[in-house]
Scaffold this motif. Structure first.
Motif, mmCIF file in Angstrom:
data_model
loop_
_atom_site.group_PDB
_atom_site.id
_atom_site.type_symbol
_atom_site.label_atom_id
_atom_site.label_comp_id
_atom_site.label_asym_id
_atom_site.label_seq_id
_atom_site.Cartn_x
_atom_site.Cartn_y
_atom_site.Cartn_z
ATOM 1 N N ASN A 105 -16.440 -76.366 -1.651
ATOM 2 C CA ASN A 105 -17.137 -77.141 -0.619
ATOM 3 C C ASN A 105 -17.463 -76.318 0.620
ATOM 4 N N LEU A 106 -18.019 -75.146 0.424
ATOM 5 C CA LEU A 106 -18.369 -74.272 1.539
ATOM 6 C C LEU A 106 -19.660 -74.764 2.190
ATOM 7 N N ASP A 107 -19.538 -75.333 3.383
ATOM 8 C CA ASP A 107 -20.690 -75.902 4.086
ATOM 9 C C ASP A 107 -21.615 -74.834 4.664
ATOM 10 N N TYR A 108 -21.079 -73.675 4.950
ATOM 11 C CA TYR A 108 -21.873 -72.615 5.568
ATOM 12 C C TYR A 108 -23.095 -72.307 4.706
ATOM 13 N N LEU A 109 -24.273 -72.405 5.297
ATOM 14 C CA LEU A 109 -25.553 -72.177 4.609
ATOM 15 C C LEU A 109 -25.744 -73.091 3.401
ATOM 16 N N GLY A 110 -24.961 -74.185 3.351
ATOM 17 C CA GLY A 110 -25.056 -75.106 2.227
ATOM 18 C C GLY A 110 -24.681 -74.475 0.907
ATOM 19 N N LEU A 111 -23.705 -73.563 0.942
ATOM 20 C CA LEU A 111 -23.394 -72.770 -0.250
ATOM 21 C C LEU A 111 -22.697 -73.556 -1.349
ATOM 22 N N GLY A 112 -21.926 -74.591 -0.988
ATOM 23 C CA GLY A 112 -21.189 -75.342 -2.008
ATOM 24 C C GLY A 112 -19.997 -74.552 -2.522
ATOM 25 N N ASP A 113 -19.665 -74.687 -3.793
ATOM 26 C CA ASP A 113 -18.568 -73.926 -4.387
ATOM 27 C C ASP A 113 -19.056 -72.506 -4.673
ATOM 28 N N VAL A 114 -18.329 -71.532 -4.154
ATOM 29 C CA VAL A 114 -18.726 -70.131 -4.327
ATOM 30 C C VAL A 114 -17.594 -69.371 -4.999
ATOM 31 N N ARG A 115 -17.908 -68.727 -6.101
ATOM 32 C CA ARG A 115 -16.931 -67.938 -6.847
ATOM 33 C C ARG A 115 -17.121 -66.461 -6.503
ATOM 34 N N PHE A 116 -16.073 -65.848 -5.973
ATOM 35 C CA PHE A 116 -16.122 -64.427 -5.624
ATOM 36 C C PHE A 116 -15.526 -63.605 -6.763
ATOM 37 N N ARG A 117 -16.137 -62.462 -7.008
ATOM 38 C CA ARG A 117 -15.612 -61.501 -7.965
ATOM 39 C C ARG A 117 -15.725 -60.117 -7.343
ATOM 40 N N ASN A 118 -14.577 -59.443 -7.252
ATOM 41 C CA ASN A 118 -14.527 -58.120 -6.614
ATOM 42 C C ASN A 118 -15.113 -58.159 -5.203
ATOM 43 N N GLY A 119 -14.812 -59.252 -4.482
ATOM 44 C CA GLY A 119 -15.216 -59.360 -3.083
ATOM 45 C C GLY A 119 -16.652 -59.786 -2.863
ATOM 46 N N ARG A 120 -17.376 -60.116 -3.935
ATOM 47 C CA ARG A 120 -18.779 -60.511 -3.812
ATOM 48 C C ARG A 120 -18.984 -61.882 -4.442
ATOM 49 N N GLY A 121 -19.843 -62.690 -3.807
ATOM 50 C CA GLY A 121 -20.183 -63.990 -4.345
ATOM 51 C C GLY A 121 -21.632 -64.297 -4.038
ATOM 52 N N SER A 122 -22.181 -65.309 -4.686
ATOM 53 C CA SER A 122 -23.567 -65.670 -4.443
ATOM 54 C C SER A 122 -23.772 -67.154 -4.702
ATOM 55 N N SER A 123 -24.788 -67.705 -4.045
ATOM 56 C CA SER A 123 -25.185 -69.095 -4.248
ATOM 57 C C SER A 123 -26.674 -69.178 -3.950
ATOM 58 N N GLY A 124 -27.453 -69.450 -4.966
ATOM 59 C CA GLY A 124 -28.895 -69.449 -4.783
ATOM 60 C C GLY A 124 -29.376 -68.069 -4.377
ATOM 61 N N ALA A 125 -30.150 -68.024 -3.296
ATOM 62 C CA ALA A 125 -30.682 -66.743 -2.823
ATOM 63 C C ALA A 125 -29.717 -66.009 -1.901
#
Length: 225
Positions: A90-110
């Motif tokens: 539930n990450l509200d920042y930039l409307g990201l939603g659920d974000v899964r990180f792998r090796n310190g990197r994650g993405s949601s949409g663009a």
């Protein structure tokens, strides 16, 4: 309460839970969590009334996250988090939603995100209200991420354990000031929790430093204190 500037010791009231401040590198700096995140869960120290230390930006990529104190022989559950490979709910920042990180990197949409950039470390304390009310009282975390699709902007993210004691739930965010260009961004240089208030030192786009305080305003909102 006071907040120390970057590269100094931050202290709080002796009645506060133990907490460790974090410090961030500049926007676009690499994440150190991929190589250092797992080691934090394995280490232990004796709890003390005050524990905080800043990270040198020059050593950002090799800094080990804070040690996890033992409480009655057990490590706080939130401190066991492998932040480099966490899923934030539930990450509200930039409307990201659920974000899964792998090796310190994650993405949601663009949007692409970096966890704990530039050697930043989590800060820990009991500062978020437990809901539902019968939830066990647990330690919470404050982390730094930077995200964006074009430029990268930073935000502080409060995180607590879900009712299942497994989910890492985000409770709103504290966003850097809007940037006017890739070379004029605000960054968080240190952050800690003192008496339930988030205290952070920021470096503004013009290079000036400023100490800011934020308190919980209900729901997922935070306001300047």
């Amino acid at each position: 309460m006071t907040a120390a500037l970057s590269l100094s010791i931050l202290t709080g009231c002796t009645t506060e839970p133990e907490n460790v401040d974090g410090e961030a590198g500049p926007a676009g700096a690499p994440s150190a969590t991929a190589t250092a995140g797992a080691s934090a869960a394995a280490s232990s120290t004796t709890p003390s009334a005050i524990a905080s230390a800043a990270v040198s930006p020059s050593a950002a990529t090799s800094t080990t996250p804070s040690a996890a104190p033992s409480i009655s022989g057990r490590t706080s559950e939130i401190r066991k988090t492998d932040w480099a490979n966490v899923t934030l709910a539930n990450l509200d920042y930039l409307g990201l939603g659920d974000v899964r990180f792998r090796n310190g990197r994650g993405s949601s949409g663009a949007n692409n995100c970096t966890m704990l950039p530039g050697g930043a470390r989590p800060a820990y304390a009991e500062f978020l209200t437990e809901e539902p009310a019968n939830s066990p009282v647990t330690e919470d975390a404050l982390i730094l991420i930077e995200c964006g699709s074009d430029g990268m902007d930073q935000a502080l993210i409060p995180v607590k354990l879900g009712f299942d004691q497994k989910t890492r739930e985000t409770i709103g965010f504290i966003q850097a000031d809007p940037s006017s260009g890739p070379d004029s961004r605000m960054t968080f240089t240190s952050y800690t929790i003192a008496r339930g208030v988030i205290v952070t030192t920021v470096r503004k786009a013009d290079g000036a430093q400023e100490t800011r305080r934020y308190r919980f305003a209900g729901g997922t909102s935070w306001e300047r204190a």
